[in-house]
Design an enzyme around this catalytic site. Structure first.
Site, PDB file in Angstrom:
ATOM      1  N   ARG A  80       0.811  -1.218   0.000  1.00 43.66           N
ATOM      2  CA  ARG A  80       0.000   0.000   0.000  1.00 43.66           C
ATOM      3  C   ARG A  80       0.840   1.261   0.000  1.00 43.66           C
ATOM      4  O   ARG A  80       0.453   2.276  -0.540  1.00 43.66           O
ATOM      5  CB  ARG A  80      -0.920  -0.007   1.219  1.00 43.66           C
ATOM      6  CG  ARG A  80      -1.686   1.285   1.398  1.00 43.66           C
ATOM      7  CD  ARG A  80      -2.639   1.246   2.571  1.00 43.66           C
ATOM      8  NE  ARG A  80      -3.561   0.140   2.457  1.00 43.66           N
ATOM      9  CZ  ARG A  80      -4.045  -0.544   3.499  1.00 43.66           C
ATOM     10  NH1 ARG A  80      -3.670  -0.255   4.717  1.00 43.66           N
ATOM     11  NH2 ARG A  80      -4.885  -1.517   3.307  1.00 43.66           N
ATOM     12  N   TYR A  81       1.982   1.207   0.647  1.00 42.28           N
ATOM     13  CA  TYR A  81       2.848   2.387   0.764  1.00 42.28           C
ATOM     14  C   TYR A  81       4.105   2.156  -0.077  1.00 42.28           C
ATOM     15  O   TYR A  81       4.510   1.019  -0.297  1.00 42.28           O
ATOM     16  CB  TYR A  81       3.257   2.578   2.224  1.00 42.28           C
ATOM     17  CG  TYR A  81       2.108   2.868   3.166  1.00 42.28           C
ATOM     18  CD1 TYR A  81       1.481   4.108   3.172  1.00 42.28           C
ATOM     19  CD2 TYR A  81       1.659   1.903   4.066  1.00 42.28           C
ATOM     20  CE1 TYR A  81       0.447   4.378   4.052  1.00 42.28           C
ATOM     21  CE2 TYR A  81       0.625   2.165   4.956  1.00 42.28           C
ATOM     22  CZ  TYR A  81       0.023   3.411   4.947  1.00 42.28           C
ATOM     23  OH  TYR A  81      -1.000   3.671   5.816  1.00 42.28           O
ATOM     24  N   ARG A 123       7.146   0.120   2.010  1.00 44.92           N
ATOM     25  CA  ARG A 123       6.962  -0.994   2.938  1.00 44.92           C
ATOM     26  C   ARG A 123       5.804  -1.892   2.519  1.00 44.92           C
ATOM     27  O   ARG A 123       4.868  -1.431   1.872  1.00 44.92           O
ATOM     28  CB  ARG A 123       6.778  -0.495   4.374  1.00 44.92           C
ATOM     29  CG  ARG A 123       5.697   0.545   4.568  1.00 44.92           C
ATOM     30  CD  ARG A 123       6.126   1.473   5.729  1.00 44.92           C
ATOM     31  NE  ARG A 123       5.038   2.333   6.176  1.00 44.92           N
ATOM     32  CZ  ARG A 123       4.716   3.485   5.606  1.00 44.92           C
ATOM     33  NH1 ARG A 123       5.358   3.892   4.513  1.00 44.92           N
ATOM     34  NH2 ARG A 123       3.738   4.221   6.094  1.00 44.92           N
ATOM     35  N   CYS A 143      -4.620 -17.630  14.085  1.00 41.15           N
ATOM     36  CA  CYS A 143      -4.320 -16.762  15.238  1.00 41.15           C
ATOM     37  C   CYS A 143      -4.426 -17.575  16.522  1.00 41.15           C
ATOM     38  O   CYS A 143      -5.079 -18.619  16.562  1.00 41.15           O
ATOM     39  CB  CYS A 143      -5.309 -15.609  15.308  1.00 41.15           C
ATOM     40  SG  CYS A 143      -5.248 -14.558  13.847  1.00 41.15           S
ATOM     41  N   CYS A 150     -10.000 -12.427  17.341  1.00 40.41           N
ATOM     42  CA  CYS A 150     -10.580 -11.236  17.961  1.00 40.41           C
ATOM     43  C   CYS A 150     -11.906 -10.956  17.266  1.00 40.41           C
ATOM     44  O   CYS A 150     -11.981 -10.960  16.035  1.00 40.41           O
ATOM     45  CB  CYS A 150      -9.653 -10.049  17.765  1.00 40.41           C
ATOM     46  SG  CYS A 150      -7.966 -10.415  18.264  1.00 40.41           S
ATOM     47  N   CYS A 179     -11.801  -8.214  14.508  1.00 43.75           N
ATOM     48  CA  CYS A 179     -10.723  -8.279  13.503  1.00 43.75           C
ATOM     49  C   CYS A 179     -11.147  -7.654  12.180  1.00 43.75           C
ATOM     50  O   CYS A 179     -12.189  -7.990  11.623  1.00 43.75           O
ATOM     51  CB  CYS A 179     -10.319  -9.722  13.270  1.00 43.75           C
ATOM     52  SG  CYS A 179      -8.991  -9.881  12.057  1.00 43.75           S
ATOM     53  N   ARG A 204      -9.497  -8.076   9.443  1.00 43.51           N
ATOM     54  CA  ARG A 204      -9.154  -9.027   8.382  1.00 43.51           C
ATOM     55  C   ARG A 204      -9.960 -10.315   8.544  1.00 43.51           C
ATOM     56  O   ARG A 204      -9.531 -11.391   8.136  1.00 43.51           O
ATOM     57  CB  ARG A 204      -7.640  -9.288   8.437  1.00 43.51           C
ATOM     58  CG  ARG A 204      -7.002  -9.470   7.062  1.00 43.51           C
ATOM     59  CD  ARG A 204      -5.487  -9.389   7.152  1.00 43.51           C
ATOM     60  NE  ARG A 204      -5.012  -8.033   7.069  1.00 43.51           N
ATOM     61  CZ  ARG A 204      -3.937  -7.567   7.706  1.00 43.51           C
ATOM     62  NH1 ARG A 204      -3.228  -8.366   8.485  1.00 43.51           N
ATOM     63  NH2 ARG A 204      -3.567  -6.312   7.573  1.00 43.51           N
ATOM     64  N   ASP A 257     -12.462  -0.203  11.915  1.00 42.66           N
ATOM     65  CA  ASP A 257     -12.762  -0.145  10.479  1.00 42.66           C
ATOM     66  C   ASP A 257     -14.224  -0.484  10.178  1.00 42.66           C
ATOM     67  O   ASP A 257     -14.907  -1.104  10.988  1.00 42.66           O
ATOM     68  CB  ASP A 257     -11.864  -1.128   9.721  1.00 42.66           C
ATOM     69  CG  ASP A 257     -10.419  -0.650   9.654  1.00 42.66           C
ATOM     70  OD1 ASP A 257     -10.201   0.573   9.616  1.00 42.66           O
ATOM     71  OD2 ASP A 257      -9.516  -1.509   9.632  1.00 42.66           O
ATOM     72  N   ASP A 299      -8.058   4.309   9.160  1.00 36.78           N
ATOM     73  CA  ASP A 299      -7.525   3.673   7.951  1.00 36.78           C
ATOM     74  C   ASP A 299      -8.549   3.960   6.853  1.00 36.78           C
ATOM     75  O   ASP A 299      -9.689   3.505   6.915  1.00 36.78           O
ATOM     76  CB  ASP A 299      -7.327   2.166   8.188  1.00 36.78           C
ATOM     77  CG  ASP A 299      -6.031   1.674   7.564  1.00 36.78           C
ATOM     78  OD1 ASP A 299      -5.644   2.226   6.515  1.00 36.78           O
ATOM     79  OD2 ASP A 299      -5.417   0.741   8.110  1.00 36.78           O
ATOM     80  N   LYS A 305      -3.369   4.875   6.481  1.00 41.85           N
ATOM     81  CA  LYS A 305      -3.703   5.400   7.797  1.00 41.85           C
ATOM     82  C   LYS A 305      -3.612   6.925   7.791  1.00 41.85           C
ATOM     83  O   LYS A 305      -2.599   7.473   7.370  1.00 41.85           O
ATOM     84  CB  LYS A 305      -2.739   4.822   8.831  1.00 41.85           C
ATOM     85  CG  LYS A 305      -2.826   3.298   8.933  1.00 41.85           C
ATOM     86  CD  LYS A 305      -1.703   2.748   9.777  1.00 41.85           C
ATOM     87  CE  LYS A 305      -1.721   1.244   9.848  1.00 41.85           C
ATOM     88  NZ  LYS A 305      -1.223   0.578   8.617  1.00 41.85           N
TER      89      LYS A 305
END
Ligand code: PLP
Ligand code: SF4
Length: 362
Positions: free
Chosen positions: A99-100, A103, A112, A116, A119, A121, A280, A317, A324
């Site tokens: 995205r950037y 990085r 996981c 969570c 989450c 994702r 999000d 985001d 972000k």
């Protein structure tokens, strides 16, 4: 529930014995109808380590630990987007999100230690519970090698600390083999949800790959237990800088007092608060969202009122993959070529003169 103390402290035992079903959870807490319904829904990935489950306050259906771990029927509400950050569109090769400019984020696994409930994702974690294949890893590393602008690789998931030391080392070593990769970061929730995963063997392996940073996710001060502190001390003693990414969650940590206590506890265990995320607009987590104004108020009540390095950056985001975006209270009240007018944390107003000379041409 367990027979030996050594089992409890064995991260693999914690992983293998994750609570997943209505029957398993009902041994621990009196489930509400909304929870029972959700636990019967095959579309939700559910798994909670016995350790994290042991932090639940049995007498409180709104316990902040419980709300992060046990699903509720509101998760079926079809509001939001399956992929709010357009991660799939920004994926030049499988398991890599670019995205950037400088990085990338590498999805090392879709497993996981705990799923969570909030989450972002959630569309892709917890269903197949498999790690990146050798072939996909090779393709991802080739992409990084072919793009000399990439200087920072974030190994994330899922949770990379569900992998064995050797499987994780294979991924880190492959990334480290690229000369232009300056720093490696690992994103993990293990210190909060399976702190036994942090072992002397693990940190001895990680420290071979410095500079290596670890970002964790603590959302509530009650997650900062003796076990979590010990895990973070092992990482910090290995020279690994620790950052924390909290998600602002309605009914869980949506107050100034909780956020302040959280950042104070984090810096005591040598974790620097890094981001406070606005939740999000992912499908299934609408019930966790808070107004953006709350995040701004939290920032307002931290800056100036506590240590500067205890203050995270509040970010939204941007939907569609904008990245972000930091959101701050307004401190700059007026700006002219001659002066600016600012206010401080107490609301007092100050005028600050600009220099006479112009900015040098860049
Ligand atoms: C958050 C994120 C990063 C890292 O962003 P920083 O602001 O550098 O921490 C990189 N790639 C993706 C896709 C991300 O979501
Ligand atoms: S550990 Fe991270 S990837 Fe896994 S469920 Fe929690 S927020 Fe999602």
């Amino acid at each position: 529930m367990y027979t030996h103390e050594t089992d409890w402290q064995d991260w693999r035992w914690q992983f293998r014995n994750r609570l997943r079903t209505e029957a398993e959870f009902s041994k621990l807490v009196e489930l509400t109808d909304a929870e029972k319904q959700a636990l019967r829904n095959p579309n939700f990935a559910v798994a909670v380590t016995p350790y994290f489950a042991s932090l639940i306050d049995k007498n409180d259906p709104n316990c902040p630990i419980r709300r992060q771990a046990v699903p509720v029927s509101e998760e079926s509400v079809r509001k939001g987007l399956p992929d709010p950050l357009a991660e799939e569109e920004m994926s030049p090769v499988e398991n890599l999100i670019h995205r950037y400019p400088d990085r990338v984020l590498l999805i090392a696994t879709e497993t996981c230690n705990m799923y969570c409930r909030h989450c972002t994702r959630r569309r892709r974690v917890g269903f197949k519970e498999k790690a990146i294949s050798q072939e996909k890893l090779n393709n991802a590393v080739k992409y990084i090698r072919d793009n000399p602008n990439i200087r920072d690789v974030l190994i994330s998931g899922g949770d990379p600390l569900t992998l064995s030391d050797s499987a994780l080392e294979k991924i880190i070593a492959a990334v480290r083999s690229v000369a232009h990769v300056q720093i490696i970061r690992i994103g993990t929730r293990a210190p909060a949800v399976n702190p036994f995963r942090i072992t002397p063997e693990l940190v001895n392996m990680l420290k071979k790959y410095h500079p290596l940073w670890v970002n964790v996710q603590f959302n509530h001060p009650r997650e900062i237990t003796a076990e979590a502190s010990r895990a973070c001390a092992l990482l910090a003693d290995a020279g690994i800088p620790l950052g924390n990414q909290t998600v602002l969650l309605r009914g869980i940590n949506d107050s100034v007092a909780i956020q302040k206590e959280l950042v104070h506890k984090l810096v005591q265990i040598r974790i620097r608060p890094y981001y406070l995320y606005q939740c999000d607009i992912a499908e299934g987590i609408e019930h966790f969202r808070t107004p953006v104004s709350l995040g701004i108020e939290i920032m307002e009540q931290l800056r100036g009122h506590t240590s500067g390095f205890a203050i995270p950056t509040f970010v939204v985001d941007a939907p569609g993959g904008g990245g972000k975006v930091p959101i701050l209270p307004q401190y700059l009240i007026c700006q002219t070529p001659e002066k600016i007018v600012v206010r401080n944390y107490e609301g007092r107003i100050f005028t600050y003169p600009e220099p006479n000379h112009k900015r040098k041409e860049e």
